[in-house]
Design an enzyme around this catalytic site. Structure first.
Site: not given
Ligand code: GLU
Length: 473
Positions: A250-253
């Protein structure tokens, strides 16, 4: 029969590493058997459509060297390759299934469906759609008269649907757990399931290799193939790329846009090599191998399912390997130069640039590190770190004479420079570790720089003398 594979991305945003990953395996499977690799754009969901996205997917595939044989760009005999340009044909296929009793017109309103869904949820079962039990002729008459209707798949109430996946034991789905999925919406638009299956069939796709997250859709696709009386393709659901904590990437990680990696100055060869190791290991334990080698040894059956972690550190390691061991000096300089030009940093691609690139290659893993690490190669007002300042202060007394000696060397090459330092240190009874740091700090403003004689030779006599003299004041 020749192998036909495809990727079928939806143009909904940034070109995703997951698309590159699945693209690599599909491309490889087709290439190694002289087959065909198709890129199809699944743009039926107009709500999520992003205009630039398709173009950026093409660019990503091109950058990676995973050019499809057939696509909206190239064309091909099975086109068009955008679902939005194929809308006319899906309705006929849906109606064909109504005719054969494998699908039905459904007239429930959104409100009615919401209530049915709630009731079904309470009872822990899939929703029972009343239209399913209408007399087919009566339903047909209502649809013909223009009443709003969707077409739904008539999933058998009993029995099971088995997905035979190349990478797994057979997966058994109980039919009573499968929804009567909408195939054609009231506005005539197909859903993913119908368009995907019809297109795979019409495009002659023999192997559907896609991400694991589609497994739950596959029984619906299997039922569709059966309903149409078509042979199923080979199914293979690849393990999902994961963050370090094993959640779905995911983009967040993790950066998930391939454009980010491009802008950072990763090279596509390293990216491909890294992606090839996600869920697959080279039989001889090789870590670094190119696309041709991957095509030579890859076997779909050897994919392993333990969630591969997309580790940025590992990718950086690969990139560093490619810069240092695979691409070669000239190519690295050329690509570095192109990378900088892409960042609007215009430097001449001359011997000086090549020398700096060569000195820095052991000291960077990706091109984006280059400028930050090399200000002293490009300007006189380079920053000086605290540690460097301390080294200059500690060695200030030595600098005037060192400057003079360097200035007067007959030839200003690494060997002579090294010898000058050694001689000086011996004469003064000092260690080289005492003599070199102040000079390094003076010419580079940092103690983390390439080997000093190489660095000085590259900077050139004048600049070195001027910088050392300036620091001595
Ligand atoms: N359009 C789907 C996606 O965005 C395709 C899935 C499949 O390969 O069937 O990934």
């Amino acid at each position: 029969m020749s192998v036909v594979t495809r990727i079928a991305p939806s143009p909904t945003g940034d070109p995703h590493v997951g698309t590159a990953y699945i693209g690599l395996f599909n491309h490889t499977l087709a290439r190694q058997q002289g087959g065909t690799f198709i890129l199809r754009i699944e743009d039926t969901d107009r709500g999520r459509y992003v205009e630039s996205s398709e173009q950026r997917i093409f660019q990503m595939m091109q950058w990676l060297g995973l050019t499809p044989d057939e696509s909206p760009l190239q064309g091909g005999e099975n086109g068009p390759y955008r679902q939005s340009e194929r809308f006319d044909l899906y309705g006929d296929y849906a109606r064909q299934l109504v005719q054969s009793g494998h699908a039905y017109y459904a007239f429930e309103t959104p409100e009615e469906l919401a209530a049915l869904r709630e009731a079904a949820q309470k009872e822990g079962r899939v929703i029972a759609v009343p239209s399913r039990d209408l007399d087919p002729a009566a339903a047909q008459a209502r649809a013909d008269a223009g009443e709003a209707a969707v077409i739904r798949l008539k999933v058998p109430r009993e029995g099971e649907t088995v997905v035979n996946d190349r990478l797994r034991d057979p997966i058994h789905f109980q039919n009573r757990d499968i929804d009567d999925k909408v195939l054609l919406k009231a506005d005539g638009f197909p859903t993913y399931h119908l368009a995907n299956v019809v297109d795979d069939r019409l495009m002659g796709v023999t192997h559907v290799v896609r991400a694991e997250e589609w497994i739950t859709s596959t029984p619906i696709h299997v039922l569709l193939y059966q309903a149409f009386g078509w042979n199923e393709p080979v199914w293979a659901h690849m393990p999902l790329l994961r963050n370090a904590d094993k959640s779905k990437i995911s983009k967040r990680k993790n950066p998930t846009s391939v454009e980010w990696y491009q802008q950072q100055g990763f090279v596509p060869e390293a990216m491909l090599n890294f992606l090839a190791t996600m869920g697959w290991t080279h039989p001889d334990g090789l870590e670094v191998f190119d696309l041709a080698e991957f095509q030579r040894v890859f076997r779909l059956e050897d994919v392993t399912l333990g969630g591969p972690v997309f580790s940025l550190d590992k990718l950086r390691w690969y990139n560093g390997k490619y810069l240092r061991e695979v691409l070669g000096e000239d190519e690295v300089a050329r690509r570095l130069h192109a990378h900088l030009a892409g960042q609007k940093v215009e430097l001449p691609l001359d011997d000086y640039f090549r020398a700096v690139a060569r000195l820095m290659t052991p000291r960077m893993d990706v091109f984006s590190e280059f400028l930050d690490k090399t200000p002293y190669f490009w300007r006189e007002d380079y920053p000086v770190t605290e540690k460097a300042q301390a080294a200059i202060d500690a060695g200030r007394d030595l600098l005037p004479e060192l400057a003079a000696r360097l200035k007067n060397l007959p030839t200003f090459d690494p060997v002579s420079i090294k010898a000058a330092f050694t001689t000086y240190a011996e004469e003064k009874g000092l260690k080289l570790g005492k003599v070199m740091p102040p000079v390094r700090a003076a010419v580079a403003g940092t103690l983390e720089s390439p080997d000093l004689p190489d660095l000085l030779a590259t900077l050139g006599r004048e600049r070195v003398a001027a910088r050392v003299e300036r620091a001595a004041r």
